[in-house]
Design an enzyme around this catalytic site. Sequence first.
Site, PDB file in Angstrom:
ATOM      1  N   ASP A 143      -3.306   8.368  -0.945  1.00  0.00           N
ATOM      2  CA  ASP A 143      -3.658   7.275  -0.040  1.00  0.00           C
ATOM      3  C   ASP A 143      -5.102   6.840  -0.296  1.00  0.00           C
ATOM      4  O   ASP A 143      -5.408   5.670  -0.468  1.00  0.00           O
ATOM      5  CB  ASP A 143      -3.487   7.780   1.406  1.00  0.00           C
ATOM      6  CG  ASP A 143      -3.945   6.776   2.446  1.00  0.00           C
ATOM      7  OD1 ASP A 143      -3.645   5.579   2.285  1.00  0.00           O
ATOM      8  OD2 ASP A 143      -4.602   7.200   3.421  1.00  0.00           O
TER       9      ASP A 143
ATOM     10  N   HIS B 131       3.582   6.910   5.639  1.00  0.00           N
ATOM     11  CA  HIS B 131       2.348   7.571   6.092  1.00  0.00           C
ATOM     12  C   HIS B 131       1.512   6.740   7.073  1.00  0.00           C
ATOM     13  O   HIS B 131       0.767   7.297   7.869  1.00  0.00           O
ATOM     14  CB  HIS B 131       1.496   8.037   4.907  1.00  0.00           C
ATOM     15  CG  HIS B 131       0.626   6.985   4.303  1.00  0.00           C
ATOM     16  ND1 HIS B 131       1.041   6.213   3.252  1.00  0.00           N
ATOM     17  CD2 HIS B 131      -0.628   6.567   4.611  1.00  0.00           C
ATOM     18  CE1 HIS B 131       0.070   5.372   2.922  1.00  0.00           C
ATOM     19  NE2 HIS B 131      -0.952   5.564   3.734  1.00  0.00           N
TER      20      HIS B 131
ATOM     21  N   GLU C 255       0.373   5.293  12.646  1.00  0.00           N
ATOM     22  CA  GLU C 255      -0.960   4.816  12.970  1.00  0.00           C
ATOM     23  C   GLU C 255      -1.007   3.304  13.184  1.00  0.00           C
ATOM     24  O   GLU C 255      -1.683   2.823  14.084  1.00  0.00           O
ATOM     25  CB  GLU C 255      -1.948   5.217  11.874  1.00  0.00           C
ATOM     26  CG  GLU C 255      -3.376   5.066  12.352  1.00  0.00           C
ATOM     27  CD  GLU C 255      -4.407   5.363  11.268  1.00  0.00           C
ATOM     28  OE1 GLU C 255      -4.007   5.704  10.147  1.00  0.00           O
ATOM     29  OE2 GLU C 255      -5.603   5.235  11.570  1.00  0.00           O
ATOM     30  N   ASP C 256      -0.313   2.571  12.353  1.00  0.00           N
ATOM     31  CA  ASP C 256      -0.494   1.114  12.347  1.00  0.00           C
ATOM     32  C   ASP C 256       0.618   0.310  13.024  1.00  0.00           C
ATOM     33  O   ASP C 256       0.512  -0.896  13.169  1.00  0.00           O
ATOM     34  CB  ASP C 256      -0.641   0.608  10.897  1.00  0.00           C
ATOM     35  CG  ASP C 256      -1.905   1.125  10.261  1.00  0.00           C
ATOM     36  OD1 ASP C 256      -2.789   1.572  11.023  1.00  0.00           O
ATOM     37  OD2 ASP C 256      -1.996   1.096   9.025  1.00  0.00           O
TER      38      ASP C 256
ATOM     39  N   HIS D 111       0.805  -1.230   0.000  1.00  0.00           N
ATOM     40  CA  HIS D 111       0.000   0.000   0.000  1.00  0.00           C
ATOM     41  C   HIS D 111       0.843   1.289   0.000  1.00  0.00           C
ATOM     42  O   HIS D 111       0.706   2.109  -0.917  1.00  0.00           O
ATOM     43  CB  HIS D 111      -0.996  -0.049   1.163  1.00  0.00           C
ATOM     44  CG  HIS D 111      -1.678   1.249   1.457  1.00  0.00           C
ATOM     45  ND1 HIS D 111      -2.544   1.838   0.568  1.00  0.00           N
ATOM     46  CD2 HIS D 111      -1.603   2.078   2.530  1.00  0.00           C
ATOM     47  CE1 HIS D 111      -2.981   2.977   1.087  1.00  0.00           C
ATOM     48  NE2 HIS D 111      -2.422   3.145   2.272  1.00  0.00           N
TER      49      HIS D 111
HETATM   50 MN    MN Z   1      -2.830   4.466   4.009  1.00  0.00          MN
END
Ligand code: MN
Length: 710
Positions: free
Chosen positions: A138, A71, A75-76, A47
Amino acid sequence: MFLFDGLKSKLNYLEESQIEQIHQAYLFAMEAHKGQKRDTGEPYFVHPIAVASILSVMHLDYQSIMASLLHDVVEDTGITKEAIEHTFGSVIAELVDGVTKLSQMEILDHAEAQAESFRKMVLAMSRDIRVILIKLADRLHNMQTLHSLPYKKRHRISKETLDIYAPVANRLGMHMFCIELEELSFSAFYPRRYRIICNSVEKIRTSYKVTVSMIEDELRQSMAKASLRDATVFAREKHLYSIYKRMKDHKASFVDATNMYAFRVIVNSVDECYRALGVVHSLYKPVPGKFVDYIAMPKFNGYQSLHTCLFGPHGVQIEVQIRTHTMDQIANYGIVTPWLYKMEDKTHGSPQVRTQRWISNLLEMQQNTDSSLEFIDNVKSDLFPDEIYVFTPKGNIVELPKGATVVDFAYMVHTDIGNSCVAAKIDHQFIPLSTILVSGQTVSIITMTEAKPNPSWLNFVITGRARGGIRNFLKNQKRSEAIDFGRLLLQKCISDLGVDFENISPQIINEFLASTHFETLDDLFEDIGLGNRIAVFVAHQLLSTIKGEPGTAFGDIDHEKIAPLLISDSEGMAIEFASCCCPIPRDPIFGYLQPGKGLTVHRDNCINVVKLRRNPEMHVPVSWADEVKGLFVASIDIDMMTNHRNSLASIVQAVVSAESSVDDIQIKERTSSHSFIVLKVMIKNRTHLERVLRYIENVSTVAGVKRSNS
Ligand code: MN
């Protein structure tokens, strides 16, 4: 490692050291996402690479590419913003943080939550516009791979894309991006509607292609003949979402929505744009009032083009956009254009400068509004610049296109309200029906039972609904209008002959009707009003019945003695202004009745009038009222020196400066040194026309200008 090679091959516009830094970010992100999988089952890292690729196609700078690879890291994975800052510096960390914050905004159905996400988006943009570009890329990749998600999530994400991301892309002028987002979300959000439109388009494809290539050929040949050999002509593809929107917003049928053939002509200079327009208008008949000049007046996002609509072969409608190569780049890529091409636009500022200006406006707006809801309203009217939101007195929201007037509003609420509106109040103040509405106003309409739409409303309404409503009413009214007009004509003729119509006994009238096979007096009036029967003749017949004498011959009628019919408005059911000579107020004029059509007004010295004079019985004396309302088309002949660049553009600019607008351009003749152009402009009166002529005269490349003879 082959994944990086794929990305690297797209980075050849960057320096070697920058590519190396991107490689570091690549390794970092790959390590961070290790073991993670996407909903598609692929390794997660696919991704960020895809997002970076999208941005590299737009030639974005190396920092954006690095941030795009990173990016989703914060977050992940467990990695913090500080860690990224430590490794890659604060610029990259800020970009990643901005994207992360945007990703965390959940857009719920709740309006306040939506307002909040808009607010975040604006803040992110104000910090660094690249945050939005990364977020858009994104979102684009997520939309491209949406099919693997569960239905509910798919639904939410596609709605959010239609509501927010596609408009944001559009606002930034990234048209190509916007289209792709729209098509993807349309198919995900309305799968059934998408399939139906898709299948229907498939069915008409073959016949469509034949027509397209025929028109394309004709356009190309005419361009070449006018020595616009470099002009690129091509048909624009129809996007399913735009067909759907046309059907929905304009209540159009599928046939209506697709009967429009769209072409684009790309030329080298602004001047060639106007020349190409002249060529197109000489090839096909332009649809009146459909020409829009976005070159003289660019759109909010910097978009420039000439738009015109034409009647094509076999009754199809053709839409043509004409622009230069630079304008085309800006139209397709908007804000990212400067990353693609180093270009400057001195007159209107680069897309970047304009975007910066827009964002600082938004920020200011945010500081001045307390509630998120009010803010979203403002932002929305900016993101959807073509829409406004106004309220009914009961507080219901009515959505209208920008430029909509009180009458548009009335018809949007209900056709009956439109048909019977006589006055209106905005925020308790009385205002004219032609007032253009602004978002946030509360509009109340005052109606009267016996009121009816005024044909002059067609001059200012802009929604299909109002236009349709008025036209429909007028069509039904045509008979009664014709009756009124016929009655007026006959009564005038009779009184000109010295008899008062009211004094003629009903018995005589009935006898006359019986002898002429009319059932009612209204039928006779209608026939006169439509121009099928001549009022003067009927008057003489009728009066001769009274006097018991045979009717007088036409030749004996002295038109000089008959008081002329006064014209006080450019819009009226039964009166048309001849396009051969374009009469304007105060011109000596000649009225002529055409069977089935009504009254046509020519200039007295029009060459066509010579012929018309041979039928004196069709002549209706007309004259201008002291004050005439409305706009008239005036025709202007221009002798222009050809060997100067941008002369046509300057002429159009002059017309605009004189507060007029161009209705049509035709190039009549072209030699190596001179072009003879016929320009049709909209003017109020003679004084206004003189001003327009003066302004055109002042253009340095104009050798001569005058009003067309006729
Ligand atoms: Mn993304």
